[in-house]
Design an enzyme around this catalytic site. Structure first.
Site, short mmCIF file in Angstrom:
data_model
loop_
_atom_site.label_atom_id
_atom_site.label_comp_id
_atom_site.label_asym_id
_atom_site.label_seq_id
_atom_site.Cartn_x
_atom_site.Cartn_y
_atom_site.Cartn_z
N GLU A 42 0.81 -1.24 0.00
CA GLU A 42 0.00 0.00 0.00
C GLU A 42 0.84 1.28 0.00
O GLU A 42 0.67 2.12 0.87
CB GLU A 42 -0.97 -0.03 1.19
N ASN B 118 1.87 -5.17 -3.18
CA ASN B 118 0.48 -5.46 -2.82
C ASN B 118 -0.27 -4.17 -2.50
O ASN B 118 0.25 -3.32 -1.76
CB ASN B 118 0.50 -6.38 -1.59
N HIS C 62 -10.61 -5.83 -1.48
CA HIS C 62 -11.57 -5.63 -0.38
C HIS C 62 -12.74 -4.84 -0.97
O HIS C 62 -12.69 -3.60 -1.07
CB HIS C 62 -10.93 -4.84 0.76
N GLU D 271 -6.60 -10.49 -1.04
CA GLU D 271 -7.31 -10.21 0.23
C GLU D 271 -8.81 -10.08 0.00
O GLU D 271 -9.47 -9.23 0.60
CB GLU D 271 -6.75 -8.92 0.86
N ASP E 253 -12.59 -9.91 0.04
CA ASP E 253 -13.82 -10.01 0.83
C ASP E 253 -14.81 -9.00 0.26
O ASP E 253 -14.43 -8.07 -0.45
CB ASP E 253 -13.62 -9.85 2.35
C1 XIL Z 1 -5.53 -5.99 8.57
C2 XIL Z 1 -5.81 -7.12 9.54
O1 XIL Z 1 -6.74 -8.01 8.99
C3 XIL Z 1 -6.32 -6.56 10.83
O2 XIL Z 1 -6.45 -7.59 11.79
C4 XIL Z 1 -5.36 -5.49 11.35
O3 XIL Z 1 -5.91 -4.90 12.49
C5 XIL Z 1 -5.12 -4.44 10.31
O4 XIL Z 1 -4.65 -5.06 9.11
N1 XIL Z 1 -4.69 -4.52 3.79
C6 XIL Z 1 -3.66 -5.33 4.15
C7 XIL Z 1 -3.76 -6.15 5.38
O5 XIL Z 1 -2.69 -5.46 3.41
O6 XIL Z 1 -2.54 -6.32 6.01
C8 XIL Z 1 -4.77 -5.58 6.34
O7 XIL Z 1 -4.94 -6.51 7.40
C9 XIL Z 1 -6.07 -5.31 5.64
C10 XIL Z 1 -5.88 -4.29 4.55
#
Ligand code: XIL
Length: 462
Positions: free
Chosen positions: A255, A303, A339, A369, A371
């Site tokens: 990020e 990522n 996400h 990731e 969802d």
């Molecule tokens: C999130 C975790 O799921 C949480 O438990 C934590 O509090 C914060 O991070 N992008 C990412 C992940 O690359 O590492 C993040 O994970 C979600 C967003």
């Protein structure tokens, strides 16, 4: 009303209740979740895969039978859990059902389960489609997951999951809590648990603006470009070298780009603040050096989120890939976090076009990731849309050769990061536990949407 309609309206769901004998010779039990608040209608969905529909020689995503996710059978009105006979002797036969009783801890929910003799699942289907995996993030060691028998049973179900990503334990604050003091215990536990069921592990992540120890964010002596660059180099090099090829890949930088203005560097990162854009190059250089000096095979990924569709932020990530390659720095892939918000998920065509923009540069992509969150409580319309959103994302990966796999950001709503991160939202994962933690998991319709996408089946109309 089709089974699919029942699934998407929440009248039905399939339960992944495997034998307490544990992982390895699991069967998948399909089940009806009868939610009493909805209606008196009670239907059992039987045999999510009544016979293995994909031969071991199956190598394309086009000819898979859809019957596994659409077949229905008898009407049930019982409130018992029916579990199937388990064992290799029944492995190729039609589903057989024996009945046992078990009460669900949630009085408003009844589960009717029918055993099938095959556990054909998401990871099986992903591999049949030529992907490396279908995977999941998990907090192991974590906040209750390792103690949740049913959660761990599904995590260990290789029919569904062939890859695991540590949701937190490999992040900077856990691995280097004090400068130069590395704690590899938790990450190694994660690797050992994942490898016990032969999973790939996407190690996550090395350099990110979040989950940093205070010695990085609030140093006793302010960082200079040189001192913070040295911190990056030591952190990245040591960790990549230490874990070596136990990791399939590392998310080296996470990020780095901002949403606004899209494609600019995120200037709220201390690394950017002190070093500027060069911190990203420096992190990849350190990882590259560790790989080359140790003759490792581990892949190096960038990522990010909001790079799942073409636009300025995706273009910035593409430019980063080109820049690293021009510098002879290793970059093997780009992680598309995915996400998504229900109804706002980019179309399959849009996601495919974006994936191809990356693969044209000579890197792989992965959905890392996934969802799909929605406002609580879920409506039937949102659940239906959620199935479509999961389907379009997974189908995009299936359609693009350079997309190596799909990982969901945990598979069970009980442990999802969504409710605590996005107020009023949830229901974003593929399973839920109607009875709460440490009770049987229930598959949602979104699971079937993923399976249909992986097997090349048309998405069933709700
Ligand atoms: C999130 C975790 O799921 C949480 O438990 C934590 O509090 C914060 O991070 N992008 C990412 C992940 O690359 O590492 C993040 O994970 C979600 C967003």
């Amino acid at each position: 009303m089709s089974v699919r309609s029942l699934l998407t309206t929440g009248l039905l769901a399939t339960a992944a209740l495997a034998s307490p004998a544990g992982y390895g010779n699991t069967v998948t039990l399909t089940a009806t979740k009868e939610v009493t608040k909805y209606s008196t209608l009670t239907v059992t969905k039987a045999a999510s895969c009544s016979a293995d529909p994909v031969s071991t020689s199956h190598s394309t995503s086009t000819s898979h039978s859809t019957s596994h996710s659409t077949s229905t059978s008898a009407t049930h009105s019982s409130s018992a859990i029916s579990t199937g006979s388990v064992g290799s002797s029944s492995a190729s036969s039609s589903p057989t059902t024996t009945t046992t009783s078990a009460s669900n801890t949630n009085p408003s929910t009844t589960i009717l389960a029918t055993a099938t003799a095959t556990g054909f699942g998401l990871n099986d289907a992903a591999k049949a489609a030529g992907k490396l995996w279908f995977g999941t993030a998990a907090d192991i060691p974590g906040t209750g997951e390792p103690e949740d028998f049913y959660y761990m049973q599904e995590f260990n179900n290789t029919h569904d999951f062939g890859e695991a990503t540590p949701a937190n334990i490999m992040k900077f604050m856990f691995v280097e809590p004090e400068q130069g003091v590395f704690n590899f215990t938790g990450p190694q536990e994660f690797l050992d648990v994942a490898h016990a069921t032969d999973k790939y592990v996407r190690c996550h992540n090395l350099i990110w603006k979040s989950e940093l120890p205070t010695w990085v964010t609030a140093p006793a002596v302010p960082w200079t470009n040189a001192t913070l660059s040295a911190v990056i180099y030591e952190h990245v090099y040591n960790i990549v070298e230490h874990f070596g090829d136990q990791c399939y890949s590392w998310d080296v930088v996470n990020e780095a780009f901002a949403d606004s203005p899209a494609g600019s560097y995120d200037n709220s990162s201390i690394f950017y603040d002190v070093i500027g854009p060069a911190y990203v190059v420096e992190a990849f250089q350190a990882a590259t050096d560790a790989v080359r000096n140790n003759s490792l095979s581990v892949k190096l990924f960038y990522n990010d989120y909001n790079i799942e569709y073409l636009g300025n932020k995706s273009s910035a990530a593409q430019a980063l890939v080109s820049d690293l390659k021009a510098r002879d720095i290793q970059i093997d892939g780009v992680g598309l976090e995915s996400h998504f918000i229900v109804g706002e998920t980019p179309s399959q065509a849009s996601q495919e076009a974006n994936m191809r923009a990356f693969t044209a540069l000579g890197v792989n992509v992965a959905v890392t990731e996934l969802d799909v969150r929605l406002p609580l409580p879920p409506t039937a319309a949102d659940e239906t849309q959620q199935v479509a959103d999961y389907y379009s994302t997974v189908a995009a990966c299936v359609a693009v050769d350079g997309c190596i796999g799909v990982t969901v950001w945990d598979f069970d709503d009980t442990y999802s990061w969504i409710p605590s991160t996005f107020a009023g939202q949830g229901y974003g994962d593929l399973f839920l536990q109607p009875g709460g933690a440490n009770t049987p998991l229930v598959k949602k319709a979104a699971y079937d949407g993923c399976l249909e996408a992986l097997t090349g089946a048309a998405e069933s109309s709700p």
